[in-house]
Design an enzyme around this catalytic site. Sequence first.
Site, short mmCIF file in Angstrom:
data_model
loop_
_atom_site.label_atom_id
_atom_site.label_comp_id
_atom_site.label_asym_id
_atom_site.label_seq_id
_atom_site.Cartn_x
_atom_site.Cartn_y
_atom_site.Cartn_z
N ALA A 12 24.89 43.27 -32.05
CA ALA A 12 25.45 43.64 -33.35
C ALA A 12 26.88 43.14 -33.54
CB ALA A 12 25.41 45.16 -33.51
N ARG A 17 34.77 34.32 -32.85
CA ARG A 17 35.39 33.21 -32.12
C ARG A 17 34.54 31.95 -32.06
NH1 ARG A 17 37.36 35.16 -26.52
NH2 ARG A 17 36.16 37.05 -26.89
N ASP A 105 24.54 37.96 -25.56
CA ASP A 105 25.39 36.77 -25.39
C ASP A 105 25.58 36.42 -23.92
OD1 ASP A 105 27.03 38.78 -24.49
OD2 ASP A 105 28.68 38.38 -25.88
N ASN A 170 32.33 45.19 -14.44
CA ASN A 170 31.11 45.53 -15.16
C ASN A 170 30.58 44.32 -15.93
OD1 ASN A 170 29.09 46.79 -16.65
ND2 ASN A 170 30.52 47.65 -18.16
N ASN A 227 31.52 33.71 -25.70
CA ASN A 227 32.26 34.20 -26.87
C ASN A 227 32.78 33.08 -27.75
OD1 ASN A 227 32.22 37.08 -26.26
ND2 ASN A 227 33.43 36.49 -24.48
N ARG A 316 8.81 11.31 -28.69
CA ARG A 316 8.99 12.47 -29.57
C ARG A 316 7.80 13.43 -29.46
NH1 ARG A 316 9.74 9.59 -34.97
NH2 ARG A 316 9.67 11.74 -35.73
N ASN A 360 -3.56 -2.87 -24.39
CA ASN A 360 -2.26 -3.50 -24.31
C ASN A 360 -1.69 -3.61 -25.71
OD1 ASN A 360 -0.38 -5.22 -22.43
ND2 ASN A 360 -0.55 -6.30 -24.39
N TYR A 370 3.14 6.06 -42.44
CA TYR A 370 3.63 6.86 -43.56
C TYR A 370 3.60 6.04 -44.83
CZ TYR A 370 6.90 10.02 -46.00
OH TYR A 370 7.50 10.89 -46.88
C1 UD1 Z 1 32.03 45.53 -22.40
C2 UD1 Z 1 32.15 46.66 -21.40
C3 UD1 Z 1 32.98 46.21 -20.21
C4 UD1 Z 1 32.36 44.99 -19.59
C5 UD1 Z 1 32.15 43.88 -20.63
C6 UD1 Z 1 31.33 42.76 -20.04
C7 UD1 Z 1 32.12 48.70 -22.73
C8 UD1 Z 1 32.93 49.80 -23.30
N1 UD1 Z 1 32.77 47.78 -22.05
O1 UD1 Z 1 33.33 45.28 -22.89
O2 UD1 Z 1 33.08 47.23 -19.25
O3 UD1 Z 1 33.15 44.51 -18.51
O4 UD1 Z 1 31.44 44.38 -21.77
O5 UD1 Z 1 31.27 41.70 -20.94
O6 UD1 Z 1 30.92 48.70 -22.85
N2 UD1 Z 1 28.22 45.48 -29.37
C9 UD1 Z 1 27.43 46.01 -30.35
N3 UD1 Z 1 27.92 47.00 -31.13
C10 UD1 Z 1 29.17 47.50 -30.98
C11 UD1 Z 1 29.98 46.94 -29.96
C12 UD1 Z 1 29.49 45.94 -29.18
O7 UD1 Z 1 26.28 45.60 -30.53
O8 UD1 Z 1 29.54 48.42 -31.71
C13 UD1 Z 1 27.68 44.41 -28.52
C14 UD1 Z 1 28.43 43.09 -28.69
O9 UD1 Z 1 27.78 42.26 -29.64
C15 UD1 Z 1 28.33 42.51 -27.30
C16 UD1 Z 1 28.28 43.71 -26.38
O10 UD1 Z 1 27.87 44.78 -27.18
O11 UD1 Z 1 27.14 41.75 -27.12
C17 UD1 Z 1 29.60 43.99 -25.69
O12 UD1 Z 1 30.57 44.36 -26.62
P1 UD1 Z 1 32.09 43.95 -26.49
O13 UD1 Z 1 32.83 44.58 -27.60
O14 UD1 Z 1 32.22 42.50 -26.31
O15 UD1 Z 1 32.47 44.72 -25.14
P2 UD1 Z 1 33.68 44.39 -24.19
O16 UD1 Z 1 34.90 44.95 -24.78
O17 UD1 Z 1 33.66 42.97 -23.82
CA CA Z 2 32.81 41.06 -24.60
#
Ligand code: UD1
Ligand code: CA
Length: 448
Positions: A12, A17, A105, A170, A227, A316, A360, A370
Site C-alpha cells: 500500500a 522515490r 518490494d 528486521n 525503494n 522472438r 535449407n 503481414y
Molecule cells: C519496516 C519495519 C522495520 C524494518 C523495515 C525493513 C515497521 C514499523 N518497521 O520499516 O523494522 O527494518 O521495514 O524494510 O514495520 N506499508 C503499507 N501500509 C502502511 C505502511 C507501510 O502497506 O501504512 C508497506 C509499504 O508499502 C512497504 C512496507 O509496508 O512495502 C514497509 O513499510 P515502510 O514504511 O517502508 O517501513 P519501514 O519504515 O521501512
Molecule cells: Ca522501507
Amino acid sequence: MSTQRAAIILAAGKSTRMKSSRSKVLHPVGGRSMLAWTADLARSVGATKIVCVVGEANTDVRAAAEALGLDIAVQEPQLGTAHAVLAAKGALAGFNGDVAVLYADTPLIETPTAEQVFDSLSQGSDVTVLGFEPEEPGAYGRLITKGDELLAIVEAKEATPKQLAVRLCNSGVMAASRADMFAALDKVDNKNAKGEYYLTDIVEILRDMGKTARAVSASETEVMGVNSRPDLALAEAAFQNRMRERAMEAGVTLRDPATTYFSYDTEIENDADIGANVVFGPGVRVAKDAIIHPFCHLEGTSIGQGALIGPFARLRPGTEMAAGSKAGNFVETKKAKIGKGSKINHLSYIGDAEVGEGANIGAGTITCNYDGYFKHQTIIGDGAFVGTNSSLVAPVTIGAGAYLGSGGVITKDVPADALAVARAQQVNKEGWAARYNAAQKKRKAKKS
Ligand code: UD1
Ligand code: CA
C-alpha cells in the site's frame, strides 16, 4: 505440513522515490514484477490464501494482484505496517492457520528462507521474525534478542544508542498464527516517533501475553528492499548473479557470465554453451548441447538439443528450434517452428511459419507474413531448398523436397519436389555494355 499457511503482502506504500507513473512493486526484476515474485514466494511455501494490501490510489497494483489471483484488501489511509496488516483481517476471517507478512518490494527472498520462518512456528515459536545483518543497519528496526529468544523489535528512531549498535535487523518478514497475530494487532497503538502503527510492536505484545518469539536469519541480498531506481538495479544485478551461478552449477557453460542475462523462468540444460552478451527474455528453454553464440536475444523460445544459434540472432516469442537446427547471424524468427536439422544460416526473417525437417533456408529469405491488416502462415516441407533472397508471400506452402530458384517472389503454392522460378527471365545482349560505355564517355567529354 499440517497447519494451513496464508500470506499477507503489503503493497500500500506510495513509492515516491521511484519517480514513476507505475507503482513501485510493478517494476520488474528478472522479467517479472516484484509483486509477482512475492506472490510466487507465498505460493512456493504452500500459502493457500494470499491477501494483497493496496492503497486506494494503487489501482494498477490492485489490477495486477487480481490478475495474479490474489485476494485484495484496501488500506486507506496508510497509518503504518500494523494498520496495513489489520486491513487484511476481514479477508482472513475464516482462515485458521499460520500467516506470514511479506513486503511486495522485497523480491529476492528464496523459498527455503520463507520455509524457515514457518517451520520455526511449528518448532514452538509463536511469532518469528526474519532478521539479517546489513552492512549499514541505518534505519532498519533492530532485533533485540536474548539467547534464542526475540525480546523486541525496536525501530531505529526509537532506539537507545546501545540498541542502535545491534547488528541484527528486521527484514520485515514476520509470521504467527492468524489468531495470535490479530489478537496482538488489536493492541498496537501509534504513540511513537512516527505516529504510526508499527507491526514490529506485536513481538513485545505477544511476549506480554506469555508467547514465545524467535528470529531466523537470511543474507542481506535476499532481503534487500527496493525503494529507488538504484535499488532496482542492485536487485536486478543480485538476481542475475544468482541465476549465473545456478546455471554454471547445473553444468551450463557461460563464456562470459557477467554478460549473460536471465529471466525468472529461464531453463537451460547442462552442456549448453552460452557465448558472451546473450539475453534471455521470459519463456526461454535451452536443451543440452545447444550452442548460443555471442550477441543473441531470445524470448518465448525453445532451443532443441544441439541447435546452433547466432551470433546476432533474434528469436522472438513462439520460436521452436528443433534438435540440430540452426539460426545463424542476423536471423529473426517469430512464431516459427523450425524442424530437426533445418538451417536458416544468414540474414532472414521467418515469422508465422512452419519449417519441416532438413530444410535449407537460403540467405536473405523473408516470409512476407503481414499484409498490413492480417498475419498469414508460411509452410515449408521437409527437405525443401529455399534459394537465397526468396520472398515467400504468405499464405503459401512449399512442398517437401521442393527447390526454389534464388530471388523468387513466391506467391503461389509450390508442389512437392517441384522447381519454382519466380523472377524475370535473364536476357543477355552481346556487346551492349561496351557500346553503352563508349557512348556515355563521349557525352561526358563534350560537357567538360
Ligand atoms: C519496516 C519495519 C522495520 C524494518 C523495515 C525493513 C515497521 C514499523 N518497521 O520499516 O523494522 O527494518 O521495514 O524494510 O514495520 N506499508 C503499507 N501500509 C502502511 C505502511 C507501510 O502497506 O501504512 C508497506 C509499504 O508499502 C512497504 C512496507 O509496508 O512495502 C514497509 O513499510 P515502510 O514504511 O517502508 O517501513 P519501514 O519504515 O521501512
Ligand atoms: Ca522501507
